[in-house]
Design an enzyme around this catalytic site. Structure first.
Site, PDB file in Angstrom:
ATOM      1  N   LYS A 201     -18.123  -4.947 -11.694  1.00 51.80           N
ATOM      2  CA  LYS A 201     -17.177  -4.695 -10.608  1.00 51.80           C
ATOM      3  C   LYS A 201     -15.784  -4.482 -11.214  1.00 51.80           C
ATOM      4  CE  LYS A 201     -20.361  -5.898  -7.508  1.00 51.80           C
ATOM      5  NZ  LYS A 201     -21.033  -4.907  -6.635  1.00 51.80           N
TER       6      LYS A 201
ATOM      7  N   SER B 276     -20.816  -2.591  -1.361  1.00 50.28           N
ATOM      8  CA  SER B 276     -20.709  -3.429  -2.546  1.00 50.28           C
ATOM      9  C   SER B 276     -20.723  -4.884  -2.142  1.00 50.28           C
ATOM     10  CB  SER B 276     -19.408  -3.112  -3.306  1.00 50.28           C
ATOM     11  OG  SER B 276     -19.213  -4.030  -4.369  1.00 50.28           O
TER      12      SER B 276
END
Length: 217
Positions: free
Chosen positions: A58, A165
């Site tokens: 991420k 996400s």
């Protein structure tokens, strides 16, 4: 996964600088020799706080002491006040609409934006058909929903594919000891055929995206 689209695509193989954030004890993950700290905008690989058998990738959005606000699909950051006479205030992270993309979720074309996160200029995706999942967010004790104060020794991480996400908005903060390294380049990128009617095995690459090989921007 597609959580870092459009920056990273499924099939990208990533080179990671494992010593970018320090030489660590492989058992307890304590820093033995410090070499640096994650910066806002870094793409990091880290151990999933909810499942230590999985590594996640991420982008670092929040640093220790920062206040992160994500409301109406808009990101605001109030940087930590580190002894300044006048402490920073929360400001919207600058972004510019680019247009519709070929990326889709459940048949909906995603919108692309150019975002300036600290010194890093990158692109993000948003799903115009998906409402904000505020009810699913992790609620930090003492903070309203959609507002997080990053604790010492932790970071706030988000995917560039903002509506697709599973990141700090949902499971909380990423501990510093979970850091594996900094993602810096794509060394190969494969395509796969996921057409259910195809005779080609879905796990076997059917092409190479040579244009993606190089440093990650």
């Amino acid at each position: 996964s597609g959580s870092m689209q459009p920056t990273l695509l499924p099939g990208d193989f990533i080179g990671v600088e494992k010593f970018a954030y320090g030489l660590r004890d492989p058992i307890f993950h304590k820093t033995l020799i410090p070499t640096g700290k994650p910066q806002r905008g870094d793409i990091t690989v880290f151990i999933d706080p909810s499942n230590p058998k999985i590594d996640l990738i991420k982008r670092v959005v929040g640093l220790p002491g920062d206040t992160i606000i994500y409301q109406n699909k808009t990101l605001y950051i109030k940087p930590a006040c580190n002894g300044q006479k006048v402490c920073p205030v929360a400001q919207e992270v600058p972004k510019q609409y680019v247009g519709l993309t070929n990326f889709t979720e459940l048949g909906t074309q995603l919108n692309e934006y150019k975002e300036q996160l600290g010194k890093v200029n990158h692109h993000i995706l948003r799903d115009p058909a998906l409402p904000e999942q505020l009810y699913r967010y992790y609620q930090q004790p003492g903070s309203p929903m959609g507002v997080w104060v990053v604790p010492k020794g932790h970071y706030f991480a988000m995917g560039d594919n903002r509506d697709n996400s599973l990141d700090s908005r949902y499971w909380g903060f990423m501990p510093e000891q979970n850091l594996v390294g900094k993602a810096t380049f794509i060394w190969i990128s494969f395509t796969f055929n996921h057409n259910a009617d195809s005779m080609w095995p879905h796990w076997l690459p059917n092409g190479v995206r040579f244009n993606r090989i190089g440093r990650i921007h």
